[in-house]
Design an enzyme around this catalytic site. Sequence first.
Site, PDB file in Angstrom:
ATOM      1  N   ASP A 163      -1.691   2.792   4.623  1.00 45.06           N
ATOM      2  CA  ASP A 163      -1.898   4.000   3.845  1.00 45.06           C
ATOM      3  C   ASP A 163      -0.962   5.050   4.435  1.00 45.06           C
ATOM      4  OD1 ASP A 163      -2.851   5.923   2.121  1.00 45.06           O
ATOM      5  OD2 ASP A 163      -4.958   5.505   2.521  1.00 45.06           O
ATOM      6  N   TRP A 164      -0.699   6.094   3.679  1.00 46.48           N
ATOM      7  CA  TRP A 164       0.346   7.054   4.065  1.00 46.48           C
ATOM      8  C   TRP A 164      -0.062   7.828   5.323  1.00 46.48           C
ATOM      9  CZ3 TRP A 164       1.719   3.934   0.776  1.00 46.48           C
ATOM     10  CH2 TRP A 164       2.914   4.012   0.046  1.00 46.48           C
TER      11      TRP A 164
END
Length: 757
Positions: A232-233
Amino acid sequence: MTPEKIKKMVSQLTLEEKASLCSGKDVWNTKAIKRMDIPSVMVSDGPHGLRKQPEDGDHLGMLDSIKAVCFPAGCAIASSFSRDTAKLLGETLANECQAENISTILGPAMNIKRSPLCGRNFEYLSEDPLVSSEIARAYVSAVQSKNIGTSPKHFLANNQEYRRMTSDSIVDERTLREIYLASFEGMVKNAKPWTIMNSYNKLNGTYLCESEAMLTDVLRNEWGFDGYVMTDWGAMNDRVKSLKAGCELEMPGGNTTNDLEIVEAVRSGDLDEAVLDQAVERILTIIYRFEENRDKNISYTLDQDHEVARQLAEESIVLLKNDDGILPLSASQKIAYIGQYAKKPRFQGGGSSHINSHKVESALSVADEKTISYAAGYNDATEAIDEKMQAEAVKLAAESDVAVLFVGLPDSFESEGYDRKHLKMPANQVALIEAVTAVQKNIVVVLHNGSAIEMPWIDKVQAVLEVYLGGQAVGGATANILFGNVNPSGRLAETFPLRLQDTPAYLTFGGEKDQSVYSEGVFVGYRYYNSKDLPVLFPFGHGLSYSTFEYSNMTVSKNKLNDSERVSISVDVKNTSNIAGKEVIQLYVSPINSRLIRPAKELRAFDKIHLEAGETKTVRFELDKRAFAYWEVAIHDWHVEDLDYKISFGKSALDTIMSEVIHVTPNQLLPKVYDLNSTIGEIMADQNGKVILEQAMGSVMAGNADAATVAEQGPNDMMNAEMFAAIMEGMPLRQLLSFVPGVEKASLQQLVDALNQ
């Protein structure tokens, strides 16, 4: 490109080049290596609409993206209970991705709805792992059939927004397998996603990007996943540990620090370069799968896909209540549309999935001005009651035949990044409903919300239509349902509780500091409410239709089977009305007299069918071992109890229509090691153990008059038979030394040895 060519390409890359490919170039793009003709490809949010941004974009939805179509959110799509609906969404998005040169769409979001308080529930699919897995499978398969990748997320146990980047989800092995892993398992095995996105949080003390147990042992070795895992970012914690665990791509890019850590780890011997090579091979395989299958002739129009968005919303809207058949409405009635959402609907959630919609269709915009009048009634930007707005709405309602109230939750109540604090609607909207009910008895409530809400006013209104966050065409879809142009067919993919205090994770949701303990175990959603016999506002699987349906002729292919066999179940479903409609067939399994702590009922199959007026169709399902199994931690595998099981068709998790009982026998017994602390009850429950124990005790009794007398007398006046049986059930073997004359420790040890042979 063949695996051999990719391996050769990787062998020609420098160490620095290989390390660089394991992180993005910027927020949305992978890196290119020009000298090797390795292209950069773009990924994009989100599960229900493109959020394509320029290279300097962001991942939180704060900056503008291209004009696009916002389709219904996950909460709505799952409520369609339709694989065909998920397929249509996937195919439509894939065409848009091909036209926009996007290689991978980030979704679907398929974390379990552990609590209705999770701020991102609007994006997630269901509280039930089968519904989540099957809807996601259909979506992923459809997207990838057009040679566009998907990235199902967030793997794993990411069920709250509070401290989501550092929180540690403490989940026992059985709960992980039966609920949270099960949500992903069927999708991974059957749809083969090109990528997987791991979550921010820790799981039992380990960040998911560093979890070899999840990313390699389960995801790859057990389930056969063959794509690459991306973070995930901003989820990366330790780059080298993550690479070893099976997390290949770090997003977003732009910072070379972690690339250098990979290089140094290889040079120091801390990281085997073969691990890096494998990661790069996996990334390049997916990049070229997209690049070599580009269809540059594909095009789409926003207006055309807007019509698809409306169709998807129509499949997903749930009619929760319809007393006295107040719906559908008639054009001959004088109708008041009341509430700001009639004119400006809330149709999507906030955060990374926020779509820059090219147009938004409200219910008022498609209304016939001759039939329908409008009053705002409340201000969505505040909870304060605007007396003037409310008075105008009440007056209009009193002058009309029917009042349709468009209410729900504003953006500020639910979003990525924070969790809800309660299940209440804004105070001004509740006050409006109460005020209108005082002057009008014909009231329809239309709900725009991303998750369950409390409805203290439910008994004062005749109909409730749950449209969820239905995408940019939600207004037209809602109008079509209200006036009967479309027959509602959605079903709740989550339970609506009566109050927050009734929810399974009420005492522990959010956790303390950086730890969230999943103390409710497998009792999530309806599994909890059913097992506790707790009343709810609306149960999982509930939804009404303008048609009526009748079930008959339920059959099972066999009444006794072992767990290596399958059982077929069929039922006839008839549309007994004069209106064509769709019915969701729900099949549940219940263990009878289980010795384990298990949910009272679990959904094991479902389908959605269309029936013309008067038409009958036979629906068939086939159940295998998994439909009856639980996860046994002693063997770290699925196991079936030797039990009777009730198989039932239901209108919901609470409403059973008909059922049959079958018996399932396990092919393999659980391994059991006995000792002097094993109880009489444990041994007697084992068929072989019972024989051995009875033979051993018979020998003792036969050689000892006092013991034989005790056995003959059994319980005395101070102890009834039930008490005696209970004591014997829990008595360890060693206590026979104290209570049975003639029993010696050596003979007990011989008994234990015989039991363990």
